[in-house]
Scaffold this motif. Sequence first.
Motif, PDB file in Angstrom:
ATOM      1  N   ARG A  31      72.071  31.545  20.203  1.00  0.00           N
ATOM      2  CA  ARG A  31      71.431  32.857  20.186  1.00  0.00           C
ATOM      3  C   ARG A  31      69.916  32.669  20.128  1.00  0.00           C
ATOM      4  NH1 ARG A  31      74.510  37.402  18.012  1.00  0.00           N
ATOM      5  NH2 ARG A  31      73.012  37.694  16.369  1.00  0.00           N
ATOM      6  N   ASP A  32      69.395  31.996  21.125  1.00  0.00           N
ATOM      7  CA  ASP A  32      67.959  31.723  21.181  1.00  0.00           C
ATOM      8  C   ASP A  32      67.322  32.678  22.177  1.00  0.00           C
ATOM      9  OD1 ASP A  32      65.422  30.782  21.359  1.00  0.00           O
ATOM     10  OD2 ASP A  32      65.956  28.898  22.359  1.00  0.00           O
ATOM     11  N   ILE A  33      66.469  33.582  21.691  1.00  0.00           N
ATOM     12  CA  ILE A  33      65.828  34.527  22.600  1.00  0.00           C
ATOM     13  C   ILE A  33      64.320  34.303  22.618  1.00  0.00           C
ATOM     14  CG2 ILE A  33      67.638  36.239  22.291  1.00  0.00           C
ATOM     15  CD1 ILE A  33      65.592  37.832  20.558  1.00  0.00           C
ATOM     16  N   SER A  34      63.898  33.082  22.224  1.00  0.00           N
ATOM     17  CA  SER A  34      62.462  32.814  22.101  1.00  0.00           C
ATOM     18  C   SER A  34      61.759  32.856  23.450  1.00  0.00           C
ATOM     19  CB  SER A  34      62.241  31.459  21.430  1.00  0.00           C
ATOM     20  OG  SER A  34      62.887  30.444  22.171  1.00  0.00           O
ATOM     21  N   ASN A  35      62.513  32.736  24.557  1.00  0.00           N
ATOM     22  CA  ASN A  35      61.857  32.786  25.869  1.00  0.00           C
ATOM     23  C   ASN A  35      61.804  34.206  26.427  1.00  0.00           C
ATOM     24  OD1 ASN A  35      64.542  33.084  26.385  1.00  0.00           O
ATOM     25  ND2 ASN A  35      64.636  31.627  28.084  1.00  0.00           N
ATOM     26  N   TYR A  36      62.106  35.218  25.585  1.00  0.00           N
ATOM     27  CA  TYR A  36      62.035  36.610  26.024  1.00  0.00           C
ATOM     28  C   TYR A  36      60.855  37.300  25.360  1.00  0.00           C
ATOM     29  CZ  TYR A  36      62.967  41.490  26.787  1.00  0.00           C
ATOM     30  OH  TYR A  36      62.820  42.804  27.146  1.00  0.00           O
ATOM     31  N   SER A  37      60.082  38.051  26.144  1.00  0.00           N
ATOM     32  CA  SER A  37      58.871  38.654  25.585  1.00  0.00           C
ATOM     33  C   SER A  37      58.713  40.128  25.935  1.00  0.00           C
ATOM     34  CB  SER A  37      57.644  37.890  26.082  1.00  0.00           C
ATOM     35  OG  SER A  37      57.624  37.928  27.506  1.00  0.00           O
ATOM     36  N   ARG A  41      65.528  45.127  23.098  1.00  0.00           N
ATOM     37  CA  ARG A  41      66.195  44.354  22.051  1.00  0.00           C
ATOM     38  C   ARG A  41      67.352  43.625  22.733  1.00  0.00           C
ATOM     39  NH1 ARG A  41      64.374  46.845  17.039  1.00  0.00           N
ATOM     40  NH2 ARG A  41      65.966  45.708  15.892  1.00  0.00           N
ATOM     41  N   GLU A  74      67.885  41.358  15.088  1.00  0.00           N
ATOM     42  CA  GLU A  74      67.131  42.019  14.027  1.00  0.00           C
ATOM     43  C   GLU A  74      68.002  42.960  13.203  1.00  0.00           C
ATOM     44  OE1 GLU A  74      63.034  43.198  15.574  1.00  0.00           O
ATOM     45  OE2 GLU A  74      64.028  42.429  17.353  1.00  0.00           O
ATOM     46  N   THR A 229      64.417  35.058  31.187  1.00  0.00           N
ATOM     47  CA  THR A 229      63.111  35.040  31.853  1.00  0.00           C
ATOM     48  C   THR A 229      63.135  35.828  33.169  1.00  0.00           C
ATOM     49  OG1 THR A 229      63.566  32.976  33.044  1.00  0.00           O
ATOM     50  CG2 THR A 229      62.556  32.793  30.857  1.00  0.00           C
ATOM     51  N   TYR A 255      73.748  37.539  27.824  1.00  0.00           N
ATOM     52  CA  TYR A 255      72.833  38.392  27.077  1.00  0.00           C
ATOM     53  C   TYR A 255      72.895  39.820  27.619  1.00  0.00           C
ATOM     54  CZ  TYR A 255      70.497  34.058  25.549  1.00  0.00           C
ATOM     55  OH  TYR A 255      70.205  32.833  25.026  1.00  0.00           O
TER      56      TYR A 255
END
Length: 327
Positions: A31-37, A41, A74, A229, A255
Amino acid sequence: MMVSKIQLISLSPLIALMVGCSPSKNMPASRDISNYSGSARITQGLAQSVQTNLFECQNGRSRVAGIGEITDLEGKVWTVPAKNHFATAPKAMDLYEKCANMIPTNIDDVDEASVPVAVIDPNGEEITGYIFADNYFELYINGTLIAVDSVPFTPFNSSIVKFVVNKPYTIAVKVVDWEENLGVGTENNRGKTYHPGDGGFIASFSDGTVTSADWQAQTFYTAPIYDLTCLSEVDGQRLSNTCTTDANNDGQNAYAAHWQTPTNWMAKEFDSTAWPQATLYSEDEIGVNNKKAYMNFIEKFSGAGASFIWSTNVVLDNEVLLRYQVH
Ligand SMILES: [Ca+2]
Ligand SMILES: [Ca+2]
Ligand SMILES: [Ca+2]
């Protein structure tokens, strides 16, 4: 077919080629969403079912139309494919609905005089609307919920509504491309477990109003997404045009992108000037040529000058809000 990595290593290169050689392509591991900006949600994977099936077909077959809930990283809970009023709202009268054995061959065989009339303005004009949605709609006039689609998923049906209103008036429609795999935007179709399906909405009204590129369409739920991305946002548009729409058999960890719907989005006074214009789609793109719910009344759809509309991605955008002001 379940194939573990250890088993794959032992397979010959030839067999590895035959099975498609990239078993993890559609399977984000964590559950890695660090490449989404972006502003959405993000959730990952299947939702929990909160309602097994909204609709039982009395005559024939229908896809299971469930409701699910899924929590983002979140802690916010999202309803999929969309919050809706199917259980409580008045159902639109059917033009064509196989499960109810309502199968007229043309508009002359429809008893238009028996359509319930929703009165917004008692001294207004009575207007008849003809609607086809892939798969589900909720129709508001000046913020009042007039009727909802009688079939949330399949079979494909079409509807007729009547309301009395003064001009100018505002049409607002929630449209949903329903899903079987709740939370990941897919259905079992064409031999694939995780097929992304597609949407589409067309309507004409007896005062000459038709769906067109002048309507506004904003996206609130986009899935499945296998690479975050690919999502972007330009001038209020929530874009997924570079995301893959390929079906697969291992999409359970896809996702999804969610945006909160404004509480008063259907109100006449709601300011939707920042929403994008609707995108037009052809009958071929929506695939209605074999759907009698559409073809038997085509004179009330494309024949009346209406066009199929949706947001920019009719495959991946599964909850879309439409607005149009009639002058
Ligand atoms: Ca429907
Ligand atoms: Ca659909
Ligand atoms: Ca879809």
